[in-house]
Design an enzyme around this catalytic site. Structure first.
Site, PDB file in Angstrom:
ATOM      1  N   ASN A   9      26.148 -29.011  36.251  1.00 37.97           N
ATOM      2  CA  ASN A   9      24.331 -29.075  35.571  1.00 37.97           C
ATOM      3  C   ASN A   9      24.560 -30.031  34.321  1.00 37.97           C
ATOM      4  O   ASN A   9      25.180 -30.581  33.165  1.00 37.97           O
ATOM      5  CB  ASN A   9      24.652 -27.759  35.175  1.00 37.97           C
ATOM      6  CG  ASN A   9      23.456 -27.943  33.393  1.00 37.97           C
ATOM      7  OD1 ASN A   9      22.979 -28.778  34.276  1.00 37.97           O
ATOM      8  ND2 ASN A   9      23.109 -27.349  32.671  1.00 37.97           N
ATOM      9  N   LYS A  11      22.119 -31.226  32.256  1.00 40.47           N
ATOM     10  CA  LYS A  11      21.513 -31.100  31.231  1.00 40.47           C
ATOM     11  C   LYS A  11      20.763 -32.476  31.437  1.00 40.47           C
ATOM     12  O   LYS A  11      19.614 -33.096  32.463  1.00 40.47           O
ATOM     13  CB  LYS A  11      21.848 -30.834  29.927  1.00 40.47           C
ATOM     14  CG  LYS A  11      23.288 -29.638  30.617  1.00 40.47           C
ATOM     15  CD  LYS A  11      24.257 -29.307  28.769  1.00 40.47           C
ATOM     16  CE  LYS A  11      24.771 -28.875  29.400  1.00 40.47           C
ATOM     17  NZ  LYS A  11      25.455 -27.742  28.445  1.00 40.47           N
ATOM     18  N   HIS A  95      19.951 -20.401  32.226  1.00 44.71           N
ATOM     19  CA  HIS A  95      20.659 -20.959  31.825  1.00 44.71           C
ATOM     20  C   HIS A  95      20.838 -21.108  30.655  1.00 44.71           C
ATOM     21  O   HIS A  95      20.047 -20.702  29.587  1.00 44.71           O
ATOM     22  CB  HIS A  95      20.454 -22.385  31.181  1.00 44.71           C
ATOM     23  CG  HIS A  95      22.041 -23.698  31.009  1.00 44.71           C
ATOM     24  ND1 HIS A  95      22.260 -23.872  30.229  1.00 44.71           N
ATOM     25  CD2 HIS A  95      23.157 -23.655  31.798  1.00 44.71           C
ATOM     26  CE1 HIS A  95      23.449 -24.459  29.653  1.00 44.71           C
ATOM     27  NE2 HIS A  95      23.710 -24.354  30.951  1.00 44.71           N
ATOM     28  N   GLU A  97      20.650 -21.973  27.482  1.00 46.91           N
ATOM     29  CA  GLU A  97      19.902 -23.468  26.576  1.00 46.91           C
ATOM     30  C   GLU A  97      18.688 -23.172  26.317  1.00 46.91           C
ATOM     31  O   GLU A  97      17.465 -23.107  26.229  1.00 46.91           O
ATOM     32  CB  GLU A  97      20.189 -24.755  27.124  1.00 46.91           C
ATOM     33  CG  GLU A  97      21.757 -25.260  26.092  1.00 46.91           C
ATOM     34  CD  GLU A  97      22.421 -26.694  26.929  1.00 46.91           C
ATOM     35  OE1 GLU A  97      21.976 -26.937  27.606  1.00 46.91           O
ATOM     36  OE2 GLU A  97      23.618 -26.058  26.625  1.00 46.91           O
ATOM     37  N   GLU A 167      28.578 -17.477  31.982  1.00 47.81           N
ATOM     38  CA  GLU A 167      29.276 -18.098  31.401  1.00 47.81           C
ATOM     39  C   GLU A 167      28.762 -17.831  29.223  1.00 47.81           C
ATOM     40  O   GLU A 167      27.629 -18.154  29.084  1.00 47.81           O
ATOM     41  CB  GLU A 167      27.333 -19.535  31.160  1.00 47.81           C
ATOM     42  CG  GLU A 167      27.703 -20.262  32.618  1.00 47.81           C
ATOM     43  CD  GLU A 167      27.427 -22.184  32.587  1.00 47.81           C
ATOM     44  OE1 GLU A 167      27.929 -22.916  32.620  1.00 47.81           O
ATOM     45  OE2 GLU A 167      26.087 -22.081  32.219  1.00 47.81           O
ATOM     46  N   GLY A 173      29.568 -26.674  26.223  1.00 46.88           N
ATOM     47  CA  GLY A 173      29.061 -26.910  24.934  1.00 46.88           C
ATOM     48  C   GLY A 173      30.174 -27.516  23.623  1.00 46.88           C
ATOM     49  O   GLY A 173      29.865 -28.623  23.252  1.00 46.88           O
ATOM     50  N   SER A 213      32.777 -25.413  29.130  1.00 44.71           N
ATOM     51  CA  SER A 213      33.568 -26.236  28.675  1.00 44.71           C
ATOM     52  C   SER A 213      34.946 -26.223  29.600  1.00 44.71           C
ATOM     53  O   SER A 213      35.622 -26.585  29.860  1.00 44.71           O
ATOM     54  CB  SER A 213      34.613 -25.803  27.480  1.00 44.71           C
ATOM     55  OG  SER A 213      33.547 -26.338  26.280  1.00 44.71           O
TER      56      SER A 213
HETATM   57  C1  PEP Z   1      27.079 -25.827  31.319  1.00 45.48           C
HETATM   58  O1  PEP Z   1      26.030 -26.095  30.844  1.00 45.48           O
HETATM   59  O2  PEP Z   1      26.258 -24.652  32.090  1.00 45.48           O
HETATM   60  C2  PEP Z   1      28.254 -25.684  31.095  1.00 45.48           C
HETATM   61  C3  PEP Z   1      29.194 -24.914  31.241  1.00 45.48           C
HETATM   62  O3  PEP Z   1      28.263 -27.048  30.167  1.00 45.48           O
HETATM   63  P1  PEP Z   1      29.698 -27.598  29.659  1.00 45.48           P
HETATM   64  O4  PEP Z   1      30.814 -27.294  30.599  1.00 45.48           O
HETATM   65  O5  PEP Z   1      29.607 -28.058  28.806  1.00 45.48           O
HETATM   66  O6  PEP Z   1      30.219 -26.308  28.500  1.00 45.48           O
END
Ligand code: PEP
Length: 254
Positions: A9, A11, A95, A97, A167, A173, A213
């Site tokens: 992803n 973003k 997501h 975000e 998630e 992040g 992460s």
């Molecule tokens: C995500 O944006 O779905 C995500 C898991 O980000 P990150 O791996 O940076 O934590």
């Protein structure tokens, strides 16, 4: 047999020129034709370059959101049909975000899931608990409810085109990662919820990714968990070598 799926992803990162360069770099590192599934979900303006860059590699391209109406006066939105025509096969829906910053609710997530599936897109449905829910010990209830609401009126046949990405919001992040045990346990709760809705066979078939992460160092351990069938990768998906190492870890599982 169910395949592990590793999805990136991006973003709001990468210009069109950077996208072209990225795919030139990643293509020789990832042979997605005979490996786990590999998907990159890129910004709308990068879709054409990504579709072109992925040609012949087995890598699939996804978008990061889709509107639920077919067309009309929805300034700034993109329809499922537009994505299909652009050569897109996957779309991320729900997501955290989008839920946190753009007012996405369980109801609009459900509408987007249904619109995407109706148009023939595959959906990566994101859900997960906030930090306070984890601390209060109500993670299971939260993810179970999110799963039920997001999949309302989705048929068993359509479910075959759905991947669920678990998630935990506190891990996205932040550099914090769920422990492999936490990831496995909560993915197990999601699978049990899906079993209660669609039966055990459908639940066994479902690909559930962990996201939060995940990187080249922790991927193997997370992916080794029985209920974790892949990863949704943010930051590390912007680095070809790191992402390729995660794909290699996933191939070790297959
Ligand atoms: C995500 O944006 O779905 C995500 C898991 O980000 P990150 O791996 O940076 O934590």
């Amino acid at each position: 047999m169910k395949k592990t799926v590793i999805a990136g992803n991006w973003k709001m990162n990468m210009t069109r020129a950077e996208t072209k360069a990225f795919f030139r770099e990643i293509a020789p590192l990832v042979n997605a034709k005979d490996s786990c599934g590999v998907v990159f979900c890129v910004p709308f303006t990068d879709l054409a370059a990504a579709v072109r860059g992925a040609r012949g590699t087995g890598i699939k391209i996804g978008a990061q959101n889709v509107h639920f109406m077919e067309k009309g006066a929805y300034t700034g939105e993109i329809s499922a049909k537009m994505l299909r025509e652009a050569g897109v096969s996957y779309v991320i829906v729900g997501h955290s975000e989008r839920r946190q910053y753009f007012g996405e609710t369980d109801e609009t997530v459900n509408l987007r899931v249904k619109a995407a599936l109706a148009a023939g897109l595959k959906v990566i449905l994101c859900l997960g608990e906030m930090r306070d829910a984890r601390e209060k010990g109500i993670t299971d209830e939260v993810v179970s409810m999110q799963t039920k609401l997001a999949l309302r009126d989705v048929t068993e046949k359509q479910l075959r085109s759905v991947i669920i990405a678990y998630e935990p919001v506190w891990a996205i992040g932040t550099g914090l990662t769920a422990t492999p045990e936490q990831a496995d346990e909560t993915c197990g709760v999601i699978r049990a919820t899906v079993a209660s809705l669609y039966g055990k066979k459908a639940a066994r078939r479902l690909v559930i990714q962990y996201g939060g992460s995940m990187n080249e160092k922790n991927a193997a351990e997370l992916l080794a968990q029985p209920n974790v069938n892949g990863g949704l990768i943010g930051g590390a998906s912007l680095k070809p070598a790191a992402f390729a190492a995660i794909v290699a870890a996933a191939n070790g599982k297959n």
